[in-house]
Design a protein around this motif. Sequence first.
Motif, PDB file in Angstrom:
ATOM      1  N   LYS A 154       0.832  -1.153   0.217  1.00 47.23           N
ATOM      2  CA  LYS A 154       0.157  -0.018   0.142  1.00 47.23           C
ATOM      3  C   LYS A 154       0.852   1.110  -0.070  1.00 47.23           C
ATOM      4  CE  LYS A 154      -1.495   2.738   3.090  1.00 47.23           C
ATOM      5  NZ  LYS A 154      -1.586   4.084   2.197  1.00 47.23           N
ATOM      6  N   VAL A 155       0.826   2.134  -0.945  1.00 47.19           N
ATOM      7  CA  VAL A 155       1.795   3.013  -1.150  1.00 47.19           C
ATOM      8  C   VAL A 155       1.403   4.156   0.158  1.00 47.19           C
ATOM      9  CG1 VAL A 155       2.373   4.922  -2.729  1.00 47.19           C
ATOM     10  CG2 VAL A 155       2.167   2.867  -3.718  1.00 47.19           C
ATOM     11  N   ASN A 156       2.639   4.743   0.499  1.00 45.81           N
ATOM     12  CA  ASN A 156       2.223   5.726   1.319  1.00 45.81           C
ATOM     13  C   ASN A 156       2.941   7.231   0.872  1.00 45.81           C
ATOM     14  OD1 ASN A 156       3.290   3.105   3.212  1.00 45.81           O
ATOM     15  ND2 ASN A 156       1.544   4.128   4.123  1.00 45.81           N
ATOM     16  N   MET A 157       2.244   8.383   1.012  1.00 47.55           N
ATOM     17  CA  MET A 157       2.488   9.520   0.617  1.00 47.55           C
ATOM     18  C   MET A 157       1.655  10.692   1.334  1.00 47.55           C
ATOM     19  SD  MET A 157       2.194   9.664  -3.415  1.00 47.55           S
ATOM     20  CE  MET A 157       0.876   9.177  -4.449  1.00 47.55           C
ATOM     21  N   PRO A 195       7.000   3.465   1.238  1.00 49.94           N
ATOM     22  CA  PRO A 195       6.973   4.726   0.798  1.00 49.94           C
ATOM     23  C   PRO A 195       7.171   4.928  -0.680  1.00 49.94           C
ATOM     24  CG  PRO A 195       8.847   4.089   1.858  1.00 49.94           C
ATOM     25  CD  PRO A 195       8.295   3.009   1.860  1.00 49.94           C
ATOM     26  N   ARG A 196       6.244   5.792  -1.301  1.00 51.99           N
ATOM     27  CA  ARG A 196       6.633   6.042  -2.547  1.00 51.99           C
ATOM     28  C   ARG A 196       7.988   6.331  -2.920  1.00 51.99           C
ATOM     29  NH1 ARG A 196       2.418   6.692  -6.243  1.00 51.99           N
ATOM     30  NH2 ARG A 196       3.569   6.369  -8.176  1.00 51.99           N
ATOM     31  N   PHE A 197       8.371   7.463  -2.408  1.00 52.77           N
ATOM     32  CA  PHE A 197       9.843   7.898  -2.368  1.00 52.77           C
ATOM     33  C   PHE A 197      10.069   9.060  -1.287  1.00 52.77           C
ATOM     34  CE2 PHE A 197      10.206  10.685  -6.513  1.00 52.77           C
ATOM     35  CZ  PHE A 197       9.039  11.416  -6.098  1.00 52.77           C
ATOM     36  N   ALA A 198      11.042   9.175  -1.221  1.00 53.08           N
ATOM     37  CA  ALA A 198      11.590  10.180   0.058  1.00 53.08           C
ATOM     38  C   ALA A 198      10.664  11.645  -0.373  1.00 53.08           C
ATOM     39  CB  ALA A 198      13.009  10.491   0.122  1.00 53.08           C
ATOM     40  N   PRO A 199      10.658  11.976  -1.431  1.00 54.91           N
ATOM     41  CA  PRO A 199      10.069  13.399  -1.731  1.00 54.91           C
ATOM     42  C   PRO A 199       8.426  13.460  -1.251  1.00 54.91           C
ATOM     43  CG  PRO A 199      11.327  13.123  -3.443  1.00 54.91           C
ATOM     44  CD  PRO A 199      11.486  11.513  -2.698  1.00 54.91           C
ATOM     45  N   THR A 200       7.805  12.533  -1.262  1.00 53.96           N
ATOM     46  CA  THR A 200       6.379  12.479  -1.172  1.00 53.96           C
ATOM     47  C   THR A 200       6.096  11.968   0.295  1.00 53.96           C
ATOM     48  OG1 THR A 200       6.103  10.243  -2.031  1.00 53.96           O
ATOM     49  CG2 THR A 200       5.668  12.388  -3.390  1.00 53.96           C
ATOM     50  N   SER A 201       7.037  11.918   1.152  1.00 53.42           N
ATOM     51  CA  SER A 201       6.956  11.374   2.455  1.00 53.42           C
ATOM     52  C   SER A 201       7.552  12.275   3.672  1.00 53.42           C
ATOM     53  CB  SER A 201       7.721  10.227   2.866  1.00 53.42           C
ATOM     54  OG  SER A 201       7.622   9.054   1.511  1.00 53.42           O
ATOM     55  N   SER A 202       6.496  12.734   4.574  1.00 55.34           N
ATOM     56  CA  SER A 202       7.103  13.594   5.564  1.00 55.34           C
ATOM     57  C   SER A 202       8.177  12.937   6.583  1.00 55.34           C
ATOM     58  CB  SER A 202       5.879  13.945   6.242  1.00 55.34           C
ATOM     59  OG  SER A 202       5.311  12.934   7.038  1.00 55.34           O
ATOM     60  N   LYS A 203       8.755  13.423   7.347  1.00 52.03           N
ATOM     61  CA  LYS A 203       9.733  12.767   8.494  1.00 52.03           C
ATOM     62  C   LYS A 203       8.823  11.867   9.447  1.00 52.03           C
ATOM     63  CE  LYS A 203      13.147  16.380   7.781  1.00 52.03           C
ATOM     64  NZ  LYS A 203      13.739  17.592   8.292  1.00 52.03           N
ATOM     65  N   LYS A 204       7.707  12.478   9.611  1.00 52.03           N
ATOM     66  CA  LYS A 204       6.944  11.706  10.668  1.00 52.03           C
ATOM     67  C   LYS A 204       6.277  10.484   9.993  1.00 52.03           C
ATOM     68  CE  LYS A 204       2.456  11.884  13.228  1.00 52.03           C
ATOM     69  NZ  LYS A 204       1.305  13.025  13.387  1.00 52.03           N
ATOM     70  N   GLN A 221      10.188  -1.710   0.262  1.00 55.73           N
ATOM     71  CA  GLN A 221      10.519  -1.122  -0.928  1.00 55.73           C
ATOM     72  C   GLN A 221      10.280   0.350  -1.317  1.00 55.73           C
ATOM     73  OE1 GLN A 221       7.912  -2.910  -4.187  1.00 55.73           O
ATOM     74  NE2 GLN A 221       6.118  -2.237  -2.970  1.00 55.73           N
ATOM     75  N   SER A 222      11.167   0.834  -2.037  1.00 56.74           N
ATOM     76  CA  SER A 222      11.179   2.310  -2.430  1.00 56.74           C
ATOM     77  C   SER A 222      11.942   2.416  -3.835  1.00 56.74           C
ATOM     78  CB  SER A 222      11.325   3.252  -1.388  1.00 56.74           C
ATOM     79  OG  SER A 222      10.799   4.477  -1.638  1.00 56.74           O
ATOM     80  N   HIS A 223      11.968   3.766  -3.929  1.00 58.38           N
ATOM     81  CA  HIS A 223      12.867   4.354  -5.133  1.00 58.38           C
ATOM     82  C   HIS A 223      14.190   5.194  -4.729  1.00 58.38           C
ATOM     83  CE1 HIS A 223       8.540   3.980  -6.796  1.00 58.38           C
ATOM     84  NE2 HIS A 223       9.075   3.792  -7.741  1.00 58.38           N
ATOM     85  N   ALA A 262      14.528   0.384  -5.997  1.00 57.08           N
ATOM     86  CA  ALA A 262      14.548   0.522  -7.473  1.00 57.08           C
ATOM     87  C   ALA A 262      15.056   1.434  -8.105  1.00 57.08           C
ATOM     88  CB  ALA A 262      13.075   0.482  -7.967  1.00 57.08           C
ATOM     89  N   HIS A 263      15.965   1.424  -9.114  1.00 54.91           N
ATOM     90  CA  HIS A 263      16.672   2.090 -10.074  1.00 54.91           C
ATOM     91  C   HIS A 263      18.122   2.355  -9.806  1.00 54.91           C
ATOM     92  CE1 HIS A 263      12.750   2.479 -12.080  1.00 54.91           C
ATOM     93  NE2 HIS A 263      12.374   3.163 -10.847  1.00 54.91           N
ATOM     94  N   CYS A 264      18.571   3.117  -8.781  1.00 53.10           N
ATOM     95  CA  CYS A 264      20.126   3.251  -8.416  1.00 53.10           C
ATOM     96  C   CYS A 264      20.834   3.439  -9.815  1.00 53.10           C
ATOM     97  CB  CYS A 264      20.575   2.110  -7.876  1.00 53.10           C
ATOM     98  SG  CYS A 264      19.551   1.443  -6.401  1.00 53.10           S
ATOM     99  N   VAL A 265      20.287   4.558 -10.361  1.00 52.57           N
ATOM    100  CA  VAL A 265      21.143   4.858 -11.653  1.00 52.57           C
ATOM    101  C   VAL A 265      22.184   5.822 -11.220  1.00 52.57           C
ATOM    102  CG1 VAL A 265      20.823   6.056 -13.867  1.00 52.57           C
ATOM    103  CG2 VAL A 265      18.910   4.591 -12.954  1.00 52.57           C
ATOM    104  N   HIS A 266      22.022   6.852 -10.528  1.00 54.01           N
ATOM    105  CA  HIS A 266      22.832   7.964 -10.107  1.00 54.01           C
ATOM    106  C   HIS A 266      23.525   7.618  -8.863  1.00 54.01           C
ATOM    107  CE1 HIS A 266      21.763   9.911 -14.068  1.00 54.01           C
ATOM    108  NE2 HIS A 266      20.517   9.626 -13.561  1.00 54.01           N
TER     109      HIS A 266
END
Length: 422
Positions: A154-157, A195-204, A221-223, A262-266
Amino acid sequence: MNQLIFILKGNIVFTPKPDQFVVYDNSYLISCNGIVTQISQTLPDEYKNYEVSDYENKLIIPGFVDLHTHASQFNQRGLGLDLQLLDWLNEYTFKEESRFHDPSYAISVYEAFAEEVIRQGTTRVVIFATIHKESCRLLIEILTRKGIGAYVGKVNMDCNCPESLQEDTDQSLKDTEELIRTWGDNPLVRPIITPRFAPTSSKKLLAGLGKLAEKYKLPVQSHLSENENEIAWVARLFPEQREYHRVYEHYQLFGQTPTLMAHCVHVTDKCVSGIRENGVIAVHCPDSNLNLASGIMPVRKLLDADVQVGLGTDIGAGHSLSMVQALVKAIQVSKVSNDPACGKPLTLAEAFYMATKGGGQFFGKVGSFEPGFACDALVVDPCIAPGAAFTSLEKLQQFVYTGSSENIISRYCNGKKIKISQ
């Protein structure tokens, strides 16, 4: 308790090691209660009275393992791929995912998604759903009914996203825990902290998800480091952590329990070290990285650093649920990258391993035919032209590069046949 004996016969091919194909021609794959017990060139006397599914000269290979995809993006495959990640999310993905508040829409998409997963020969899959608890429940039920092994998140953001998808932080955590309590003991399809990814997640929210992962011993799992603009955004939002991966690490979402990124491109050298030291699995999604112009994962750099790497289809930025396509694309992009960090190209054995045993390790003993592994298998008819004198390994090569899902004639998960709708 009665033992369920299951026997397949054919030309068996798998990769117990990343650089090694093993071939057993005209042999028997024997399992008990869904677990491989042995491979034998002759049928042992104690199994003479059991039924054998004899596939003659066809190939028997492990089922594919997709470590990263978005079931909710099934309908948007191929859309908006002239855009880069952040614009693509805003213009297409978030609008599509908002529709999953409607359970009837979720059922129609998730049924079609699951059927395509089966058709493509994927027997285990790790999935992002959406923020919607009810739709996530429906996806778990559909996968369980169809016999597919999976983790469903279940995605969290709760910030930096459209109002239609922005959750109340406490409610997001409450809904996640409710799903965990309901489905945590499901032997085939289980929850995963997402968590979808860090930018759409508050610290709480990140802190709360880390506590849930620890409390219930659940994977995460995340990006991570997919797009340069995304990385810069994370740096602005979390300046105290200095690097992207350290955000997840700080909130106990980076290897404290089994973790996929996922990804780990840069990835910087510090990031690679952090991935390795925390035992995180990096998931290579070549189709989506090319489609959104994100870049190419430096797979060889990660492998040389003893990082475990799996493969993902990542629809809808990826345009196909075919893990065969994903492994071929991984090989191809490794041959054309101008980045010295990418090193020598992947071999077929390495990419096949990533798509089977390498990714399967996230599920336990999955993705190989060694004794003790789950009997997840595909039967493949490569349809070789009449008169061609190919070895089993050559038939596998030709299937990987020129075949399709139509060549897969049977699919098994835990020794049980998975049916496909016609």
